[in-house]
Design a protein around this motif. Structure first.
Motif, PDB file in Angstrom:
ATOM      1  N   GLY A  27       0.808  -1.214   0.000  1.00 42.54           N
ATOM      2  CA  GLY A  27       0.000   0.000   0.000  1.00 42.54           C
ATOM      3  C   GLY A  27       0.839   1.261   0.000  1.00 42.54           C
ATOM      4  N   CYS A  28       0.488   2.215  -0.868  1.00 47.30           N
ATOM      5  CA  CYS A  28       1.179   3.505  -0.904  1.00 47.30           C
ATOM      6  C   CYS A  28       0.251   4.532  -1.528  1.00 47.30           C
ATOM      7  CB  CYS A  28       2.474   3.404  -1.710  1.00 47.30           C
ATOM      8  SG  CYS A  28       3.494   4.905  -1.606  1.00 47.30           S
ATOM      9  N   LEU A  29       0.287   5.760  -0.991  1.00 44.10           N
ATOM     10  CA  LEU A  29      -0.563   6.832  -1.496  1.00 44.10           C
ATOM     11  C   LEU A  29       0.158   7.748  -2.470  1.00 44.10           C
ATOM     12  CD1 LEU A  29      -2.467   7.751   1.790  1.00 44.10           C
ATOM     13  CD2 LEU A  29      -3.196   6.243  -0.059  1.00 44.10           C
ATOM     14  N   MET A  30       1.493   7.576  -2.595  1.00 48.04           N
ATOM     15  CA  MET A  30       2.237   8.291  -3.625  1.00 48.04           C
ATOM     16  C   MET A  30       2.321   7.403  -4.869  1.00 48.04           C
ATOM     17  SD  MET A  30       5.399  10.324  -1.831  1.00 48.04           S
ATOM     18  CE  MET A  30       5.122  11.522  -0.520  1.00 48.04           C
ATOM     19  N   VAL A 108       2.201  11.377   6.263  1.00 43.47           N
ATOM     20  CA  VAL A 108       1.401  11.248   7.480  1.00 43.47           C
ATOM     21  C   VAL A 108       0.393  12.384   7.502  1.00 43.47           C
ATOM     22  CG1 VAL A 108       1.438  11.218  10.003  1.00 43.47           C
ATOM     23  CG2 VAL A 108       3.314  10.169   8.711  1.00 43.47           C
ATOM     24  N   ARG A 109      -0.876  12.039   7.387  1.00 46.10           N
ATOM     25  CA  ARG A 109      -1.909  13.070   7.287  1.00 46.10           C
ATOM     26  C   ARG A 109      -2.488  13.462   8.635  1.00 46.10           C
ATOM     27  NH1 ARG A 109      -5.430   9.798   3.038  1.00 46.10           N
ATOM     28  NH2 ARG A 109      -4.652   8.160   4.416  1.00 46.10           N
ATOM     29  N   LYS A 110      -2.335  12.596   9.648  1.00 46.32           N
ATOM     30  CA  LYS A 110      -2.888  12.891  10.968  1.00 46.32           C
ATOM     31  C   LYS A 110      -1.956  12.310  12.019  1.00 46.32           C
ATOM     32  CE  LYS A 110      -7.150  12.474  13.684  1.00 46.32           C
ATOM     33  NZ  LYS A 110      -8.528  11.911  13.721  1.00 46.32           N
ATOM     34  N   GLN A 146       3.625  18.684   1.298  1.00 46.52           N
ATOM     35  CA  GLN A 146       3.399  19.298   2.605  1.00 46.52           C
ATOM     36  C   GLN A 146       3.474  18.281   3.742  1.00 46.52           C
ATOM     37  OE1 GLN A 146      -0.644  20.535   3.631  1.00 46.52           O
ATOM     38  NE2 GLN A 146      -1.438  19.581   1.763  1.00 46.52           N
ATOM     39  N   TYR A 147       2.976  17.056   3.515  1.00 40.87           N
ATOM     40  CA  TYR A 147       2.978  16.059   4.580  1.00 40.87           C
ATOM     41  C   TYR A 147       4.385  15.565   4.887  1.00 40.87           C
ATOM     42  CZ  TYR A 147      -2.076  16.013   3.891  1.00 40.87           C
ATOM     43  OH  TYR A 147      -3.397  16.374   3.786  1.00 40.87           O
ATOM     44  N   ALA A 152       9.091  15.660   8.494  1.00 39.99           N
ATOM     45  CA  ALA A 152      10.500  15.983   8.756  1.00 39.99           C
ATOM     46  C   ALA A 152      10.612  16.911   9.960  1.00 39.99           C
ATOM     47  CB  ALA A 152      11.120  16.627   7.517  1.00 39.99           C
ATOM     48  N   GLU A 153       9.733  17.888  10.037  1.00 42.63           N
ATOM     49  CA  GLU A 153       9.745  18.819  11.163  1.00 42.63           C
ATOM     50  C   GLU A 153       9.347  18.110  12.458  1.00 42.63           C
ATOM     51  OE1 GLU A 153       7.066  21.639   9.541  1.00 42.63           O
ATOM     52  OE2 GLU A 153       8.604  22.737   8.413  1.00 42.63           O
ATOM     53  N   TYR A 154       8.412  17.193  12.369  1.00 44.00           N
ATOM     54  CA  TYR A 154       7.999  16.383  13.520  1.00 44.00           C
ATOM     55  C   TYR A 154       9.182  15.571  14.054  1.00 44.00           C
ATOM     56  CZ  TYR A 154       5.662  12.401  15.845  1.00 44.00           C
ATOM     57  OH  TYR A 154       5.275  11.405  16.723  1.00 44.00           O
TER      58      TYR A 154
END
Length: 244
Positions: A27-30, A108-110, A146-147, A152-154
């Motif tokens: 599974g992958c969303l990209m 990661v969307r959430k 953006q995600y 990366a910032e997380y």
């Protein structure tokens, strides 16, 4: 609990410290134009496994994995889509004194407790940053960057040991501006140990043909050493070790 996986590689040497037992999750969303595993995209594909089943196989390789910090790597596809299962698997691997590595595109969307648990149970994150220019990123992967940037910032905020991976695709990611954008974005992230430049290759082309998918990069060659050295020099000027 069951996870859906695509395949397993028992002797990986470039996906984290030491020798790695790699599980490629389904599974992958990209939809990256250069993906060499497009057969992992299908969220309903692959096969089901349990954590005990994986551990039963992994322990047979422990004498080879444990030296030099070796262990297991969750790759894909995209392992974060099955965060709870990967967390439980990583926890079981730590009980076997094996290190854990998460190879992810950062989509990661959430930010749920499951994501926190997974990152806390991960010794090393290998984060793919495909392209810092969002317009180009969307053409290259089908989604916004953006995600990945937020993830990366997380990781920086959580001081998580991280390697950045950047695929060098001629005409897409090999220009000076893109290199400067990557350097500028990661400049102050002291959790990043290194940035890896991965040369584009045509090894995945055959899978696209088998799956009757249009392969748009058929005439794109691998980047030259001179190109890799140029990008290495630009990005390293922002303070990180850059290798290829």
């Amino acid at each position: 609990m069951r996870g859906r996986i695509h395949s397993i590689e028992s002797f990986g040497t470039v996906d984290g410290d030491g020798i790695r037992f790699i599980v490629f999750f389904q599974g992958c969303l990209m939809k990256c134009l250069y993906c060499h595993n497009p057969d992992t995209w299908d969220m309903q594909g692959g096969r089901f496994v349990t954590v005990p089943e994986l551990i039963q196989e992994i322990v047979t390789y422990k004498p080879f994995l444990q030296p030099n910090g070796g262990g297991v790597t969750a790759s894909g596809g995209e392992a974060v889509l099955q965060a709870r299962f990967v967390y439980e698997w990583f926890k079981a691997c730590h009980q076997e004194n094996l290190t854990t590595c998460l190879d992810t595109n950062g989509y990661v969307r959430k930010y749920t407790p499951e994501i926190d648990d997974l990152v806390n149970e991960t010794d090393l994150v290998m984060l793919d940053l495909k392209q810092m220019n969002d317009e180009v990123h969307q053409k290259l992967t089908g989604v916004s960057n953006q995600y990945a940037k937020q993830f990366a910032e997380y990781l920086h905020q959580h001081n998580k040991r991280t390697w950045i991976r950047y695929v060098v695709v001629p005409g897409w990611t090999d220009d000076d501006e893109s290199a400067h954008l990557l350097g500028q974005f990661t400049k102050n992230m002291d959790n990043i140990e290194r940035i890896e430049l991965l040369p584009f290759h045509q090894m995945g082309k055959v899978k696209w043909e088998i799956m009757h998918k249009e392969y748009q990069l058929e005439n794109v060659e691998s980047p030259s050493r001179a190109t890799l050295e140029r990008l290495q020099k630009i990005i390293s000027n922002y303070g990180h070790k850059v290798i290829f």
